[in-house]
Design a protein around this motif. Structure first.
Motif, PDB file in Angstrom:
ATOM      1  N   GLU A  78      -7.356   8.818   6.971  1.00  0.00           N
ATOM      2  CA  GLU A  78      -7.724   8.071   5.745  1.00  0.00           C
ATOM      3  C   GLU A  78      -6.550   7.986   4.778  1.00  0.00           C
ATOM      4  O   GLU A  78      -6.308   6.938   4.143  1.00  0.00           O
ATOM      5  CB  GLU A  78      -8.913   8.776   5.070  1.00  0.00           C
ATOM      6  CG  GLU A  78     -10.226   8.575   5.821  1.00  0.00           C
ATOM      7  CD  GLU A  78     -11.361   9.336   5.174  1.00  0.00           C
ATOM      8  OE1 GLU A  78     -12.506   9.149   5.616  1.00  0.00           O
ATOM      9  OE2 GLU A  78     -11.106  10.122   4.231  1.00  0.00           O
ATOM     10  N   GLY A  79      -5.774   9.106   4.681  1.00  0.00           N
ATOM     11  CA  GLY A  79      -4.577   9.071   3.799  1.00  0.00           C
ATOM     12  C   GLY A  79      -3.570   8.066   4.309  1.00  0.00           C
ATOM     13  O   GLY A  79      -2.981   7.293   3.525  1.00  0.00           O
ATOM     14  N   GLN A  80      -3.334   8.118   5.659  1.00  0.00           N
ATOM     15  CA  GLN A  80      -2.379   7.153   6.233  1.00  0.00           C
ATOM     16  C   GLN A  80      -2.870   5.729   6.044  1.00  0.00           C
ATOM     17  O   GLN A  80      -2.080   4.806   5.768  1.00  0.00           O
ATOM     18  CB  GLN A  80      -2.189   7.455   7.725  1.00  0.00           C
ATOM     19  CG  GLN A  80      -1.447   8.752   7.996  1.00  0.00           C
ATOM     20  CD  GLN A  80      -1.329   9.056   9.478  1.00  0.00           C
ATOM     21  OE1 GLN A  80      -1.735   8.233  10.300  1.00  0.00           O
ATOM     22  NE2 GLN A  80      -0.767  10.235   9.797  1.00  0.00           N
ATOM     23  N   LEU A  81      -4.213   5.509   6.176  1.00  0.00           N
ATOM     24  CA  LEU A  81      -4.760   4.176   5.986  1.00  0.00           C
ATOM     25  C   LEU A  81      -4.558   3.694   4.546  1.00  0.00           C
ATOM     26  O   LEU A  81      -4.180   2.526   4.299  1.00  0.00           O
ATOM     27  CB  LEU A  81      -6.255   4.177   6.346  1.00  0.00           C
ATOM     28  CG  LEU A  81      -6.973   2.832   6.230  1.00  0.00           C
ATOM     29  CD1 LEU A  81      -6.336   1.804   7.189  1.00  0.00           C
ATOM     30  CD2 LEU A  81      -8.442   2.997   6.543  1.00  0.00           C
ATOM     31  N   LYS A  82      -4.789   4.628   3.617  1.00  0.00           N
ATOM     32  CA  LYS A  82      -4.572   4.274   2.212  1.00  0.00           C
ATOM     33  C   LYS A  82      -3.107   3.936   1.945  1.00  0.00           C
ATOM     34  O   LYS A  82      -2.804   2.998   1.215  1.00  0.00           O
ATOM     35  CB  LYS A  82      -5.033   5.420   1.310  1.00  0.00           C
ATOM     36  CG  LYS A  82      -6.551   5.555   1.248  1.00  0.00           C
ATOM     37  CD  LYS A  82      -6.942   6.711   0.345  1.00  0.00           C
ATOM     38  CE  LYS A  82      -8.441   6.867   0.264  1.00  0.00           C
ATOM     39  NZ  LYS A  82      -8.847   8.008  -0.596  1.00  0.00           N
ATOM     40  N   GLN A  83      -2.218   4.764   2.570  1.00  0.00           N
ATOM     41  CA  GLN A  83      -0.783   4.455   2.384  1.00  0.00           C
ATOM     42  C   GLN A  83      -0.415   3.095   2.961  1.00  0.00           C
ATOM     43  O   GLN A  83       0.337   2.314   2.364  1.00  0.00           O
ATOM     44  CB  GLN A  83       0.048   5.559   3.064  1.00  0.00           C
ATOM     45  CG  GLN A  83       0.016   6.887   2.343  1.00  0.00           C
ATOM     46  CD  GLN A  83       0.802   7.963   3.078  1.00  0.00           C
ATOM     47  OE1 GLN A  83       1.416   7.674   4.105  1.00  0.00           O
ATOM     48  NE2 GLN A  83       0.810   9.178   2.501  1.00  0.00           N
ATOM     49  N   LEU A  84      -0.975   2.789   4.164  1.00  0.00           N
ATOM     50  CA  LEU A  84      -0.706   1.497   4.780  1.00  0.00           C
ATOM     51  C   LEU A  84      -1.254   0.364   3.908  1.00  0.00           C
ATOM     52  O   LEU A  84      -0.617  -0.695   3.739  1.00  0.00           O
ATOM     53  CB  LEU A  84      -1.320   1.438   6.184  1.00  0.00           C
ATOM     54  CG  LEU A  84      -0.627   2.309   7.249  1.00  0.00           C
ATOM     55  CD1 LEU A  84      -1.455   2.285   8.526  1.00  0.00           C
ATOM     56  CD2 LEU A  84       0.769   1.761   7.538  1.00  0.00           C
ATOM     57  N   GLN A  85      -2.500   0.604   3.413  1.00  0.00           N
ATOM     58  CA  GLN A  85      -3.084  -0.423   2.533  1.00  0.00           C
ATOM     59  C   GLN A  85      -2.229  -0.642   1.272  1.00  0.00           C
ATOM     60  O   GLN A  85      -2.021  -1.778   0.830  1.00  0.00           O
ATOM     61  CB  GLN A  85      -4.514  -0.018   2.167  1.00  0.00           C
ATOM     62  CG  GLN A  85      -5.504  -0.152   3.317  1.00  0.00           C
ATOM     63  CD  GLN A  85      -6.890   0.319   2.929  1.00  0.00           C
ATOM     64  OE1 GLN A  85      -7.071   0.866   1.841  1.00  0.00           O
ATOM     65  NE2 GLN A  85      -7.850   0.116   3.849  1.00  0.00           N
ATOM     66  N   SER A  86      -1.773   0.481   0.698  1.00  0.00           N
ATOM     67  CA  SER A  86      -0.937   0.339  -0.519  1.00  0.00           C
ATOM     68  C   SER A  86       0.381  -0.344  -0.183  1.00  0.00           C
ATOM     69  O   SER A  86       0.884  -1.190  -0.954  1.00  0.00           O
ATOM     70  CB  SER A  86      -0.702   1.724  -1.130  1.00  0.00           C
ATOM     71  OG  SER A  86       0.020   2.534  -0.225  1.00  0.00           O
TER      72      SER A  86
END
Length: 359
Positions: free
Chosen positions: A340-348
């Motif tokens: 989820e953290g990596q997904l958030k980073q990718l989204q950002s």
């Protein structure tokens, strides 16, 4: 990016490091030293290391309260059920064992009573045998006396025959004297005619001889009477001996009857003893079968204990599985958080790129 796997050697090195730092080798501490690796893998290698070093595989953390309550309830229910079954089995076994011991005591008491009865019967049989031996000895003595009496009777009969022969001889002598007397009378008549003088002279001599012969005759008659009295007495004695012989024969018959009754009683006692012996053997067989039943109950009780031990082992395995599931759940949660953290980073990053592209 793929994760780097850990080995058993890495875990042992981390444990050695923790021991130098005087820290408890737990999954979290090992993971802090290694900086990588799943907790389930670390827990598996840690259990292997503890098993090799003879240590207990204690839990590294607390279980969730809901899962702990479920497991505790299941464990308590299983413990209570196993305890109830064990208590019931033990109580039933103790009751059966008490009943068997009571029956055993009753059988022992019965056996003791039977032994006393057999002893009494043996004493009675011994007394009867002694009485029979005494009667047999008495019978032999009476038989010997009877033989002696028969010999006396035979002697008396022989004497009686001798007396009869003597009596016959005396009768013949008396007859001969009478014949001589008749002869003398005839000679006297002839001489009276021929020699009247010599008759008178010889009359006195004849009278003397006649008186002598009469005296002899009287003596012979007296002896005859005596012999007749003796013969009558001998006949009476013979009758008495015959009566005694009949009495002894009756006593012998009575003794034979008593011996027959004693033999029947002895046979009956022997049969009773054989029956008691068979009853004793049957009771011994029953006791052995009941003893085998007690042994089977003990075996069943041991099997119940083994089942309880297997249930405890299954419960321990279930606890280990719960621990493994907990570790995997924690690892999965962590992985999910990382993703989820990596997904958030990718989204950002994507949003930044889009803003840069738009700008």
């Amino acid at each position: 990016m793929a994760r780097i796997g850990i080995t058993y050697h890495d875990v042992t090195k981390a444990i050695a490091t923790l021991q130098t730092l005087r820290k408890n080798p737990t999954v979290d501490h090992i993971r802090e030293i290694l900086g990588t690796g799943s907790k389930s893998t670390i827990a598996r290698f840690l259990r292997e290391w503890k098993a090799k070093h003879g240590l207990r595989n204690d839990d590294d953390g607390a279980l969730p309260s809901d899962l702990l309550n479920i497991v505790s309830g299941l464990w308590n229910a299983m413990q209570e059920k196993a305890g109830n079954q064990t208590a019931e089995s033990q109580k039933e076994s103790e009751e059966k064992l008490a009943k068997l011991l009571q029956q055993l005591n009753q059988y022992k008491q019965l056996e003791s009573d039977l032994q006393q009865k057999i002893h009494m019967l043996e004493e009675q049989l011994h007394k009867k045998s002694e009485e029979f031996d005494a009667l047999k000895v008495e019978y032999n003595v009476e038989n010997q006396e009877k033989v002696q009496m028969v010999e006396r009777v035979l002697n008396l009969e022989s004497r009686h025959q001798e007396n009869q022969a003597e009596n016959t001889r005396l009768h013949q002598l008396l007859k001969h004297v009478q014949e001589n007397l008749e002869h003398y009378q005839a000679a006297t008549q002839q001489l009276r005619q021929e020699q009247s003088l010599s008759i008178e002279k010889q009359r006195s001599e004849f009278d003397q001889q006649l008186s002598q012969l009469r005296s002899q005759l009287e003596l012979i008659s007296t002896e005859k009477l005596n012999y007749q009295v003796q013969c009558a007495q001998l006949n009476k004695n013979n009758e008495s001996l015959e009566n005694d012989n009949k009495t002894l024969a009756l006593q012998y018959q009575e003794i034979n009857q008593q011996f027959s009754l004693l033999k029947i009683t002895s046979d009956k006692l022997q049969k009773d003893y054989n029956k008691l012996l068979e009853m004793h053997q049957q009771q011994s067989i029953n006791f052995d079968s009941k003893h085998h039943a007690v042994i089977e109950l003990q075996i069943k009780l041991k099997l119940s204990d083994e089942k309880i031990a297997l249930l405890e082992s299954d419960l321990s395995c279930a606890n280990n599985k719960v621990q493994n599931l907990r570790h995997e759940h924690q690892f999965t949660s962590q992985e999910k958080a990382n993703l989820e953290g990596q997904l958030k980073q990718l989204q950002s990053m994507l949003s930044v790129k889009k803003e840069t592209a738009i700008g």
